[in-house]
Design an enzyme around this catalytic site. Structure first.
Site, PDB file in Angstrom:
ATOM      1  N   THR A  97      -3.887  16.197  -4.953  1.00 20.44           N
ATOM      2  CA  THR A  97      -3.179  16.877  -3.751  1.00 20.44           C
ATOM      3  C   THR A  97      -1.705  16.657  -3.901  1.00 20.44           C
ATOM      4  OG1 THR A  97      -5.511  16.502  -2.326  1.00 20.44           O
ATOM      5  CG2 THR A  97      -3.571  16.912  -1.363  1.00 20.44           C
ATOM      6  N   LYS A 172      -4.944  23.607   0.299  1.00 22.81           N
ATOM      7  CA  LYS A 172      -5.781  22.658   0.739  1.00 22.81           C
ATOM      8  C   LYS A 172      -5.026  21.187   2.223  1.00 22.81           C
ATOM      9  CE  LYS A 172      -7.723  18.109   0.219  1.00 22.81           C
ATOM     10  NZ  LYS A 172      -7.527  17.650  -1.475  1.00 22.81           N
ATOM     11  N   LYS A 240      -1.425   9.928   3.562  1.00 22.20           N
ATOM     12  CA  LYS A 240      -0.746  10.912   2.672  1.00 22.20           C
ATOM     13  C   LYS A 240      -0.787  12.360   2.643  1.00 22.20           C
ATOM     14  CE  LYS A 240      -1.651  11.768  -1.733  1.00 22.20           C
ATOM     15  NZ  LYS A 240      -2.314  13.124  -2.436  1.00 22.20           N
TER      16      LYS A 240
END
Length: 290
Positions: A97, A172, A240
């Site tokens: 990711t 995502k 994050k």
């Protein structure tokens, strides 16, 4: 069967690589901590290599699952990175990711060497990786995707091409926006139910059969009620991911007030010492009186 390298054997990559081996692919692994790679080989066979470049040599596919943009740049384009060893015609499938920008940057570098590149982040967490039930959202050229799809399917229940390079990462981000709001809503609902004197589990069993149903409700409400957060996707990693989301929103002009607020709530969980707690720990800050 294909020759496949897997770079990054964390809580996701380790079982994902295992599914490739069990499917009959010839698997080579690399991990920054060599002991982890040796352990994987002892369990699954194949071989371990000392650098990503060595692991990528003569491979049909190189799958990646590392921590962040900087890790990704290092293992792909560093002096001992994948592109230093990959032959023309190899396909890189990145399950990290990361930002859409770094996906586009690496796709360009790969193309200059005749190497295909797909950004293919996953959803489903550690359990999904272990059971081969991940959802994989992919960005890249359709012809490259068609080559990689059978390999990705070894550990996925859903694989879909979302558009050009970067589209997987953008999808995502959509996923993480949804999860942030859902977990905060579930936390508030459980907190309210308990303060109102209801049986929280009974309340969830009822509303889960209606419009409030969600994966988070079904899979996390019991542990949230029990104050158990020692599993799943960590708060540090969620922050994050949300930083990537919020940075992208500043570029494209999307308004994400709830996502920004939940990100700050996760910062408070970190301050409580919960950086490695599961993301469902949002309820802990409510119970603490914050």
């Amino acid at each position: 069967m294909a020759s496949v390298a897997f770079v990054g054997l964390g809580v996701m990559g380790y079982p994902m690589a295992g599914h490739l081996a069990r499917a009959g692919h010839e698997v080579t692994v690399y991990n920054r901590t060599g002991e982890k790679a040796a352990q994987w080989v002892a369990e699954h066979g194949g071989k371990a290599c000392a650098t990503p470049a060595e692991a990528a040599m003569e491979q049909d596919f190189v799958m990646i699952c590392v921590g962040n943009d900087q890790d990704l740049l290092e293992v792909v384009s560093g002096s001992e990175g994948i592109l230093a060893g990959a032959r023309s015609g190899t396909v890189i499938v990145d399950h990290t990711t990361a930002s859409a920008g770094v996906a586009r940057q690496l796709a360009q570098l790969a193309a200059e060497r005749g190497v295909g590149f797909l950004d293919a982040p996953v959803s489903g967490g550690q359990a999904g990786a272990e059971h081969g039930q991940l959802t994989v959202m992919v960005g890249g050229e359709e012809a490259v995707f068609d080559l990689a799809r059978p390999v990705i399917s070894c550990y996925a229940k859903m694989v879909r091409l979302m558009g050009a390079v970067g589209s997987g990462q953008l999808t995502k981000m959509v996923n993480q926006i949804c999860i942030a709001g859902l977990v905060q809503g579930l936390s508030e609902a459980l907190h309210f139910a308990q303060r109102a004197g209801l049986d929280g589990e009974a309340a969830m069993s009822v509303i889960s059969k209606g419009a409030a149903q969600s994966w988070q409700l079904e899979n996390r409400h019991k542990t949230m009620l029990a104050g158990e957060y020692d599993f799943g996707f960590a708060v540090d990693w969620m922050r994050k991911d949300l930083a990537i989301v919020l940075d992208e929103s500043r570029r494209n002009g999307a308004q994400l007030p709830v996502t920004a607020l939940v990100d700050q709530f996760y910062a408070e969980v970190q301050q409580m010492g919960g950086g490695r707690w599961d993301t469902s720990s949002l309820i802990a800050r409510l119970e603490s009186g914050k």
